[in-house]
Design an enzyme around this catalytic site. Structure first.
Site, PDB file in Angstrom:
ATOM      1  N   THR A  25       0.798  -1.227   0.000  1.00  0.00           N
ATOM      2  CA  THR A  25       0.000   0.000   0.000  1.00  0.00           C
ATOM      3  C   THR A  25       0.828   1.274   0.000  1.00  0.00           C
ATOM      4  OG1 THR A  25      -0.148  -0.100   2.410  1.00  0.00           O
ATOM      5  CG2 THR A  25      -1.909  -1.161   1.150  1.00  0.00           C
ATOM      6  N   SER A  26       2.064   1.186   0.493  1.00  0.00           N
ATOM      7  CA  SER A  26       2.946   2.360   0.485  1.00  0.00           C
ATOM      8  C   SER A  26       4.380   1.876   0.571  1.00  0.00           C
ATOM      9  CB  SER A  26       2.635   3.305   1.653  1.00  0.00           C
ATOM     10  OG  SER A  26       2.854   2.647   2.893  1.00  0.00           O
ATOM     11  N   GLY A  83      -4.784   2.508   6.639  1.00  0.00           N
ATOM     12  CA  GLY A  83      -4.703   1.107   6.230  1.00  0.00           C
ATOM     13  C   GLY A  83      -6.068   0.437   6.251  1.00  0.00           C
ATOM     14  N   ASP A  84      -6.859   0.729   7.277  1.00  0.00           N
ATOM     15  CA  ASP A  84      -8.229   0.217   7.351  1.00  0.00           C
ATOM     16  C   ASP A  84      -9.038   0.690   6.149  1.00  0.00           C
ATOM     17  OD1 ASP A  84      -7.877  -1.059   9.805  1.00  0.00           O
ATOM     18  OD2 ASP A  84      -8.401   0.733  10.933  1.00  0.00           O
TER      19      ASP A  84
END
Length: 304
Positions: A178-179, A226-227
């Site tokens: 995600t990053s 993140g959620d």
């Protein structure tokens, strides 16, 4: 636990619950932690759900024969026995529905100024690596978490792709980092995310789609991103099951809308020259409902 439309999902996070609910899923929510506030604040109070308590809740669902799910979505927890019980539940649910998709956000830590550190107990790592990831279908680690799970450092895009291959080999068909702190072609003010979707065709051959995305950095520390990412990715991969590019474009674009709205509001509340505090940086999800439901695509993915 999650289901699409009239089917159902099991979600173990309040943020995730709200997002997938807004995007058309019926959700049964189990709070893996019950805290007064998120842990980005200086203080918090509350309880951590353990395996016995999770088992009791799940048994209640079973007794009423309502444990029929299409998706399971998990995130932050601090208890190893809880994680192990999640695995048992997912395996049982997959026996009932072989098409069930388990989306796991393996929340363990992150990097700050190039240095990674865990913000959950270290004994969660082997449980994630050896038990949870093998039963997951989609995982959404950040770079540091992907490195933890594989024992490999990521310094280049090539190494990132190799790490995603290692994660595929552990079980999941879809891996999204995600990053990362990889160098973006658009410059230092952009953040790179990478995705990989691997399918086994009827003849046994494997087909892999890989994508890279570069999104503008926002100069603040947010909690819950993140959620937000995992929940939206679940929804958009459901709507675009064979197109990781479109699913990630919608997910990351919606993220950008939420973060830009949040930082604009936080700076206004803090006043000129002041750094926004944790309360002011709470994600503006309610105000971003339309962007979450139907995001304008402002971040495009490159197919690798």
């Amino acid at each position: 636990f999650l289901s699409q439309c009239h089917s159902c999902s099991l979600s173990l996070s309040a943020v995730k619950y709200h997002i997938v609910y807004v995007l058309g899923f019926e959700v049964d929510t189990v709070n893996s932690v019950q805290f007064s506030n998120h842990t980005g604040y200086a203080h918090w109070k509350g309880q951590v759900l353990n395996s016995d308590e999770l088992h009791e809740l799940y048994e209640g669902l079973k007794l009423n024969n309502v444990n029929q799910y299409d998706y399971v979505l998990t995130g932050y927890t601090r208890d190893t026995s809880f994680l192990a019980m999640v695995v048992d539940i997912v395996q049982e649910l997959k026996q009932q529905n072989s098409n069930l998709v388990y989306v796991c956000d393996p929340v363990m830590g992150d990097k700050w100024n190039g240095e990674g550190s865990m913000y959950v107990p270290k004994d969660l790592l082997p449980v994630y690596r050896d038990k949870v990831v093998p039963v997951a279908d989609i995982i959404t680690p950040n770079q540091f978490e992907a490195e933890l799970l594989t024992g490999r450092k990521i310094r280049t895009e090539k190494e990132a792709l190799e790490v995603m291959d290692m994660l595929h080999a552990m079980g999941p068909e879809t891996v999204v980092i995600t990053s990362s702190d990889l160098q973006a072609s658009l410059g230092n003010n952009y953040l790179i995310a990478l995705g990989s979707h691997r399918k086994t065709k009827a003849d046994g051959t494997k087909m892999t789609q890989r994508i890279r995305m570069e999104s503008p950095k926002v100069d603040a520390v947010f909690v819950g991103t993140g959620d937000l990412f995992a929940a939206m990715l679940l929804a958009w991969t459901h709507k675009h099951p064979n197109n990781l590019k479109v699913a990630c474009e919608k997910t990351v674009s919606a993220m950008q809308h939420v973060l830009q709205r949040t930082i604009k509001s936080a700076k206004a509340q803090a006043g000129e020259g002041n750094k926004p505090n944790s309360a002011q940086l709470e994600l503006r999800m309610v105000q971003s409902k339309k962007d979450i439901e139907n995001p304008d695509i402002i971040v495009k993915a490159t197919v690798l």
